[in-house]
Write an enzyme that holds these catalytic residues in place. Structure first.
Site: not given
Ligand code: 13P
Length: 252
Positions: A9-11, A95, A97, A167, A173, A213, A234-235
């Site tokens: 997930n590149w956000k 998600h 976010e 999640e 993150g 993470s 993610g990251g």
């Protein structure tokens, strides 16, 4: 046997050229991997170019959200039909976010899931508790509510085309991964919920991913848990070598 899934997930990251560079790296390094379903979810502006780039490869395309209407006066939204049209096979839905910053509710998540399934997209349906909820011992209550309201009114057969991502919000993150045992506990809870509320068949075949993470160094242990079938990253999905490392280390 549930085929493992590793999804990036590149956000809200990467321009079109940066996205192309990343996917070219992934294609080179992951060309021989057939045992894992590999998914990338870039920003909307990069979907078309990435779609062309991964045609006939072992990498699949997902979107980061989807609206429930097919077309019309809904400024800023994107429909399942449009995502199919650009080559998406998956859509991340619910998600944390989106829930936190854009006020998405269990009810709107439910509409998105239904619309995605109707169009033949596979939802990657996200659930998970905040730190406050965990500390108040409400984790399973929260996840249960997200599952029952998010999946309300869906036919059992439709659920066979769903992926769930657990999640925990406190692990996203933050560099603070849930321990494999903490993650397994909730994954196991989700699978039992599916047995009770859907069917044995759905519970057995549905993939449940862990997100929060995930790195090259912790994926192996997570994947060793009975009910963890992959990861939503993610990251660490923004860098070719770390995402490649996660995919390779997920193989056991
Ligand atoms: P991080 O891997 O950056 O913690 O993000 C997880 C996530 O939110 C994936 O959807």
């Amino acid at each position: 046997m549930r085929k493992p899934v590793i999804a990036g997930n590149w956000k809200m990251n990467k321009t079109i050229s940066e996205s192309i560079e990343l996917v070219n790296g992934l294609k080179r390094e992951l060309i021989d991997i057939q045992e894992v379903e590999i998914i990338v979810c870039p920003v909307y502006t990069a979907l078309s170019d990435i779609s062309d780039l991964i045609v006939d490869s072992n990498i699949f395309l997902g979107a980061q959200n989807v609206y429930w209407k097919t077309s019309g006066a809904f400024t800023g939204e994107i429909s399942p039909l449009m995502l199919k049209d650009v080559g998406c096979k998956y859509a991340i839905i619910g998600h944390s976010e989106r829930r936190k910053y854009f006020n998405e509710s269990d009810q709107s998540v439910n509409k998105r899931i239904k619309a995605a399934l109707r169009e033949g997209l596979t939802p990657i349906f996200c659930v998970g508790e905040t730190l406050e909820e965990r500390e108040a011992n409400k984790t399973t209550d929260v996840v249960k509510r997200q599952l029952s309201e998010g999946l309300e009114g869906l036919e059992k057969e439709a659920l066979l085309n769903l992926i769930i991502a657990y999640e925990p919000v406190w692990a996203i993150g933050t560099g603070k991964t849930a321990t494999p045992e903490q993650a397994q506990e909730i994954h196991g809870f989700i699978r039992s919920w599916l047995v009770e509320n859907c069917s044995e068949e759905v519970a057995e075949s549905l993939r449940i991913l862990y997100g929060g993470s995930v790195k090259e160094t912790n994926i192996k242990e997570l994947m060793q848990q009975n009910d963890i079938d992959g990861a939503l990253v993610g990251g660490a999905s923004l860098d070719s070598s770390s995402f490649v490392g996660i995919v390779k280390n997920s193989l056991g």
